[in-house]
Design an enzyme around this catalytic site. Structure first.
Site, short mmCIF file in Angstrom:
data_model
loop_
_atom_site.label_atom_id
_atom_site.label_comp_id
_atom_site.label_asym_id
_atom_site.label_seq_id
_atom_site.Cartn_x
_atom_site.Cartn_y
_atom_site.Cartn_z
N GLU A 270 -11.10 7.39 3.44
CA GLU A 270 -11.90 6.36 4.11
C GLU A 270 -12.63 5.52 3.08
O GLU A 270 -12.77 4.29 3.23
CB GLU A 270 -12.89 7.01 5.07
CG GLU A 270 -13.81 6.01 5.79
CD GLU A 270 -13.06 5.05 6.70
OE1 GLU A 270 -13.57 3.92 6.90
OE2 GLU A 270 -11.99 5.43 7.22
N SER B 295 -6.84 5.35 7.51
CA SER B 295 -7.01 5.82 6.14
C SER B 295 -5.88 6.75 5.70
O SER B 295 -5.70 6.98 4.50
CB SER B 295 -8.36 6.54 6.00
OG SER B 295 -8.43 7.65 6.89
N HIS B 296 -5.10 7.29 6.66
CA HIS B 296 -4.00 8.18 6.32
C HIS B 296 -2.65 7.57 6.70
O HIS B 296 -1.63 8.26 6.65
CB HIS B 296 -4.15 9.52 7.04
CG HIS B 296 -5.23 10.39 6.50
ND1 HIS B 296 -6.56 10.08 6.63
CD2 HIS B 296 -5.18 11.57 5.83
CE1 HIS B 296 -7.29 11.04 6.06
NE2 HIS B 296 -6.47 11.95 5.57
#
Length: 334
Positions: free
Chosen positions: A188, A46-47
């Site tokens: 997320e 998600s990052h």
């Protein structure tokens, strides 16, 4: 579609090329590319690469100044202040890092704040970096508002994570604790939205304040704080340090980290470091005793255990990446 396996070096290089092509200086792009690679290394998708098209879009539309040059000052012996100049957080943090660490060793404790900033990636990586310098680190960063106060509907604070980095005896981080004020990171939910997957119960509310499993509705509504009012309280603590103390805009006034609406978010970070030797001769032994009381219990694990497992796996086997996302980033690089 089958995932495409990529080495960590290839991921970092791909991100670097895409950001330079979008208009970032090589120095700024290098710092962000490394952060992206580290996120993928630790299985924090998600990052990771998910954000590269967003970063490129924000450089092009002016939400981030890809050519920014951070300005560092040290108004007091234990205070380092960095103006990110509406550029990426990563090079701004790097620009003040040596003074921050030196000030900590000199004074026993020091604080570095960053303002006029942007998303700083995985906060735990900054805490880990402090721990690898043999120091105890507490890091905070705030984000555009996405959490409403208990009983309310209008978001006031961001997911506002904090991270703790605890040094070990061998130049490593003995513990990295990284958690947000929300039940789950907003990125997320963004990832689930991109992949067309529902979110989990208890993660978010829609714009009308009703529980939702639809990631698109959640992105238009508000995140739920972890632990109810206690999670919101933790988020307020982070807001005071990362926004108010740093001189950044409040979360409620910051433009989103996704999309092109608004100008630069102008958010902030606050990093606090302690030299344990200035306070206690038995710090390392106490930490080892504490962590041992956790790890010796069958079935128990330290925070960050999944990241460590993912790190070992990706360093050995490379990283699985979405081919469509890779093609999109490669197109940005041309």
């Amino acid at each position: 579609m089958t995932d495409r396996m990529m080495t960590l070096a290839a991921i970092e290089h791909l991100c670097l090329r895409a950001l330079v092509a979008a208009g970032a200086s090589e120095a700024n792009a290098t710092a962000v590319a490394r952060s992206t690679m580290l996120a993928e290394r630790d299985g924090i998708r998600s990052h990771g690469l998910l954000y590269v098209p967003i970063y490129a879009e924000h450089i092009r539309c002016g939400k981030v100044d890809g050519m920014a040059r951070p300005v560092v000052s040290q108004p007091r012996p234990g205070a380092v202040v960095v103006d990110a100049a509406t550029g990426f957080a990563h090079p701004a943090i790097d620009s003040g890092w040596e003074q921050f660490i030196a000030a900590t060793r000199e004074n026993g404790v020091a604080v570095m704040t960053v303002f006029n900033s942007y998303n700083c990636g995985v906060l735990g990586h900054h805490a880990e970096r402090i721990a690898e310098a043999g120091l105890l680190g507490l890091c905070t960063t705030h984000a555009p508002a996405s959490i409403a106060p208990p009983g309310g509907r209008v978001p006031v604070i961001g997911t506002n994570p904090f991270a703790l980095g605890v040094p070990g005896d061998m130049g490593e981080a003995a513990l990295v604790l990284d958690q947000s004020a929300s039940v789950v990171a907003k990125s997320e939910i963004l990832l689930r939205s991109r992949e067309g997957r529902p979110i989990e119960p208890g993660w978010a509310l829609d714009a009308q304040g009703a529980p939702t499993l639809d990631p698109a509705a959640a992105l238009k509504g508000s995140m739920l704080p972890a632990g109810g009012h206690k999670g919101f309280g933790a988020g307020l603590l982070v807001e005071i340090l990362a926004s108010c103390l740093s001189g950044a805009v409040l979360s409620k006034d910051a433009s989103p980290f996704s999309g092109i609406a608004g100008g630069p978010p102008k958010t902030g970070q606050c990093f606090i470091a302690f030299d344990p030797s200035a306070f206690s001769a038995g710090f390392s032994q106490q930490v080892a005793n504490l962590l041992g009381a956790i790890t010796t219990q069958e079935g128990a694990r330290l925070p960050g255990g999944r990241r460590q497992a993912a790190r070992q796996r990706t360093e050995r086997d490379s990283v699985p990446a979405d081919p469509a996302l890779i093609e999109r980033i490669e197109a940005l690089s041309r």
